[in-house]
Design a protein around this motif. Structure first.
Motif, PDB file in Angstrom:
ATOM      1  N   ARG A 205      37.940 129.941  38.920  1.00 35.36           N
ATOM      2  CA  ARG A 205      38.101 130.364  40.315  1.00 35.36           C
ATOM      3  C   ARG A 205      37.848 131.856  40.470  1.00 35.36           C
ATOM      4  N   ARG A 207      35.913 133.700  38.710  1.00 40.24           N
ATOM      5  CA  ARG A 207      34.474 133.942  38.592  1.00 40.24           C
ATOM      6  C   ARG A 207      33.762 133.608  39.901  1.00 40.24           C
ATOM      7  N   ARG A 208      34.200 132.526  40.561  1.00 46.99           N
ATOM      8  CA  ARG A 208      33.584 132.157  41.832  1.00 46.99           C
ATOM      9  C   ARG A 208      33.889 133.169  42.918  1.00 46.99           C
ATOM     10  N   THR A 227      30.556 135.134  48.771  1.00 48.43           N
ATOM     11  CA  THR A 227      31.535 134.419  47.944  1.00 48.43           C
ATOM     12  C   THR A 227      32.417 133.582  48.842  1.00 48.43           C
TER      13      THR A 227
END
Length: 230
Positions: A205, A207-208, A227
């Protein structure tokens, strides 16, 4: 509380101390290194029989961090019957450096071994309830308070952040009705695997949610990608 449960709690805590004490000292030093304020955090929770007790945790947020956002977040999840995803999995700015890791690995809860020794908690049981959450429980759901809250539990190893408030309480009531040595042992054995999954989910999460580097083109274009934030 059944005698077998109290005996197993105390035995497990005593056996864990040679590893737990050095680990807790290291965590306390890290918190003091990266953030001002005490390493320990105390908070009132609702435990057995709906009674209040003081829960101990390692502090993973900046001192004086507001709680309004968390309270509003929980309220929205309960009303919408959405999965109980914690704010720190969504990029909570209140966390200190390393705070997200402490939480996803369950290391912030190590001081609750003291709560277990005091008989206020068990190693296995429902999640300790926050004061502002108590009003969300229906009379039938409050059957979860007929057993001690735990460091880990049936809900924690069977979905946790993927389940709704209603589903969480159904699991807690299930545990309260069927509590046994065999069930507790199964939950304890599943807990390490659950923690590994939590850490992997937290990392994915984050990283996202992290934007790409400013000098790195996205899909061949010189603009930054958007994002997704919840």
């Amino acid at each position: 509380m059944p005698a077998w449960k109290r005996f197993s709690d105390l035995l497990c805590v005593i056996l864990s101390l040679p590893l737990a004490i050095p680990l807790m000292l290291a965590i306390a030093c890290w918190i003091k290194l990266v953030s001002r304020g005490p390493a320990l955090f105390r908070q009132e929770r609702i435990g057995f029989g709906g009674k209040r007790f003081t829960l101990y945790k390692f502090r993973s947020m900046h001192p004086g961090a507001p709680t309004r956002d968390h309270e509003a977040h929980v309220g929205r999840l309960v009303e919408s019957d959405s999965p109980m995803i914690k704010l720190d999995l969504l990029g909570d700015s209140r966390l200190i450096t390393g705070g997200s890791f402490l939480r996803s690995a369950g290391l912030d809860e190590l001081p609750q071994l003291l709560n277990v020794m005091l008989g206020e908690m068990s190693l296995v049981g429902p999640r300790p309830c926050l004061l502002e959450e108590y009003g969300f429980f229906t009379l039938s759901q409050r059957e979860r308070f007929t057993v001690l809250p735990g460091l880990t539990g049936f809900w924690q190893v069977n979905g946790k952040n993927r389940t709704t408030f209603r589903e969480m309480n159904a699991m807690d009531v299930h545990y309260a009705r069927r509590c046994s040595p065999v069930l507790d042992l199964g939950i304890v054995l599943l807990t390490p695997l659950t923690l590994v999954g939590q850490m992997a989910d937290c990392l994915a999460r984050r990283r996202r949610l992290s934007p790409p580097a400013s000098d790195a083109p996205v899909l061949g274009y010189g603009v930054q990608g958007m994002t997704d934030r919840v």
